[in-house]
Every structure is written in C-alpha cells, then in structure tokens.
Scaffold this motif. Sequence first.
Motif, mmCIF file in Angstrom:
data_model
loop_
_atom_site.group_PDB
_atom_site.id
_atom_site.type_symbol
_atom_site.label_atom_id
_atom_site.label_comp_id
_atom_site.label_asym_id
_atom_site.label_seq_id
_atom_site.Cartn_x
_atom_site.Cartn_y
_atom_site.Cartn_z
ATOM 1 N N ARG A 124 28.433 34.021 44.339
ATOM 2 C CA ARG A 124 29.807 33.906 44.653
ATOM 3 C C ARG A 124 30.315 34.240 43.644
ATOM 4 N N ALA A 171 29.584 43.865 44.865
ATOM 5 C CA ALA A 171 29.393 43.951 46.183
ATOM 6 C C ALA A 171 28.165 44.755 46.230
ATOM 7 N N GLY A 177 25.065 43.142 45.678
ATOM 8 C CA GLY A 177 24.768 41.866 46.582
ATOM 9 C C GLY A 177 25.307 40.505 46.403
ATOM 10 N N ALA A 178 26.453 40.456 45.688
ATOM 11 C CA ALA A 178 27.088 39.258 45.373
ATOM 12 C C ALA A 178 27.983 39.113 46.633
ATOM 13 N N THR A 179 28.510 37.698 46.681
ATOM 14 C CA THR A 179 29.551 37.515 47.824
ATOM 15 C C THR A 179 30.806 37.645 47.256
ATOM 16 N N VAL A 180 31.813 38.360 47.169
ATOM 17 C CA VAL A 180 32.947 38.436 46.528
ATOM 18 C C VAL A 180 34.087 38.197 47.239
ATOM 19 N N THR A 181 35.254 37.672 46.472
ATOM 20 C CA THR A 181 36.304 37.103 46.907
ATOM 21 C C THR A 181 37.459 37.909 45.872
ATOM 22 N N GLY A 197 32.536 43.190 53.367
ATOM 23 C CA GLY A 197 32.509 41.910 53.656
ATOM 24 C C GLY A 197 33.168 41.288 52.312
ATOM 25 N N VAL A 198 33.794 41.977 51.591
ATOM 26 C CA VAL A 198 34.830 41.374 50.433
ATOM 27 C C VAL A 198 35.910 40.779 51.261
ATOM 28 N N GLU A 199 36.314 39.318 50.811
ATOM 29 C CA GLU A 199 37.577 39.022 51.214
ATOM 30 C C GLU A 199 38.604 39.222 50.178
#
Length: 333
Positions: free
Chosen positions: A2, A20, A23-27, A154-156
């Motif tokens: 994250r 992204a 494969g990272a979860t990115v904000t 899916g990036v917030e």
Amino acid sequence: MRVLVKGAGVAGLAAAFELAIRGATVTVAEIRHGIGGNASWFAGGMLAPWCECESAEQPVLDLGRDAADWWDAATPGQVTRAGTLLVAAPRDAGELDRFASRTSGHRRVDEDEIVLLEPDLAGRFRRGLLFPDEAHLDPRQAMAALHDGLAAMGVEFHFGADASAGAGFDRQIECTGMAAGDGRLRGVRGEMLILNTPDVSLSRPVRLLHPRFPLYVVPRTDHRFMIGATMIESQSVGPVTARSMMELLGAAYALHPAFGEAEIVETGVGVRPAFPDNLPRVETNGEIIAINGLYRHGFLLAPAMARQAADLVFNQDGTKELAHEIDGQRRSA
C-alpha cells in the motif's frame, strides 16, 4: 503493498501509474481540489530531449529519450510524434550554428523543406534544424487522461486533502515540488501565454532562436497555441509581468505576423522546483521516497523518475544503488 503518493502533478501521477501497473494499492492525496493549477498545468508538454541538451546535461537526454513511448503507453492517443522544428532569422544564423553544435539528433533543413514541414512559415526562414524523433503532448489533456486511467485501475484520489499523514501505508512517495520545503530547491518561474488564431497552422512545436529571447510555440487543438516561456530565478507566483508579455508576444509576432492579431486566451505562471545542478533526484528517507527537482523537464523526465521510485518500492535490496543512479550520471556528464 500500500503506497501513498503525495501530490497529483506530473511526477505524482507518473509515480502512481508505475506503482499501479506493478500491483501496488495506490492512494493519491492532493491539497488542491482537482487536477490542475500546479506547475505541470502550465508546461509546454514538449518531449524534446535532444533540443533540451542545448542547455541541459547529458542525463536529461539519457533519461528522457523514452518519454514519448511511456506517455503513449500510459495515455494512448495523447502523443503527437512530428518532431521539433527550430528556425532562426537570417541575422541570427550564428545562433542556429551554435545550437546545432551543442545538440544531436537533428538534421539541417533549407527553406524548401521548412515550407514542406510548415507551409505557414513560407518565405520567413531560410535555414533550420529538424529533430525528427521528438514529440509533444497537451499537458492538461494528458494529465486528465492519466488521472482517468488511474481511477479505472483502482487508484484512489483524495483531492482537497491534507497529505501530511501517511498512517497505514507501507511506503510514501513525496511529489509536492516546492511545497516539500526542501531547502536545497530554488524556484524557477516560467510564464506562458495561450493564443487563439485561425490564421496560423503548425503541425509540431516550433522554436525560434533569438540571442536575447528564444521562444517556443506548441500547437494545441482548436487553433490554440501555447507560447513560452520565460526562465526567471524567482518563486513568485504573481501574474505575468508586462515585460514578459511584450517579449513573448513580440517573439511570436517575429515567428508569424498573424500572431499579432491573435486572441490572448490565457496567461499563466508556473514555479518549477530545481536543485542547484538543474537535475532531478529520487531520494529515500526511511519509508519515504521523494521525487523532486524536475525543473523545466517535468513531462520529459517524470516517467524515468517514476520508474526509479517504483523500483525502490519493490526492490529493497537495490535501494542504495538506485538512489545513486542520477548522481553517477551527473559525474559522468
């Protein structure tokens, strides 16, 4: 993994994309209320590593030569690959020769070829340089497209948010430019105009050499042209000065008299962060990775800097070596 990316300028968006796709979860947290308003918003969008080496170090070419391919992959349809045309008035032929001696990746063009490349410049210039492998994009359209693509991945995004906190994230990428408060940075103010005229058509960026005030004109859509830009050692974000306005308009008129009747659609000022050597850095401090100092090469160098930052996130063993990559390139240059 994250990851919090602070800043939604070109560096932050490029870093978010690289993270992204791995494969990272990115904000992404941005203090402004949307895309735009930062230095990236007022950029020329020229992906011109060979031209830039007239006044930049070799790492700018090494890091920027693949930028057009990166932007093509990240924002399909946004890149125009038509090269860069550089011209000079006959009295400034020496400036043209000097520019040629300091750069590579070009070929000389005569008056007939200039007309073939840009018919509206017929009869105005006898000699020029064509950099055929360079490209350009519209920064605002490219940033919007990149934002939309990231959101679809899916990036917030959190706009109008205080990006000071990073709790709950494995790593943080700091991409806030001058707001980072790094005392080594200085601000380089760039002023630009957007003109509208249906009486001029250009297919590629055109640079006009002048010993006192060189100019570039970048075509946009709907008969609009970005005219830039000044380089002033200042962190002031105030309006364009009268002197700069006159210089920009005078140089545009010298390129083509029809610009004298153009509508001034917009003026803008961006303050670009620069380190003393004008080269960017990717640095680590614990769990924080900072991308900064892109100077006037934001869209050109952001892809390479973003790749470096993503490498640091996913390859802890290579952190030290990667962190010193740019320093090695500086020394070799």
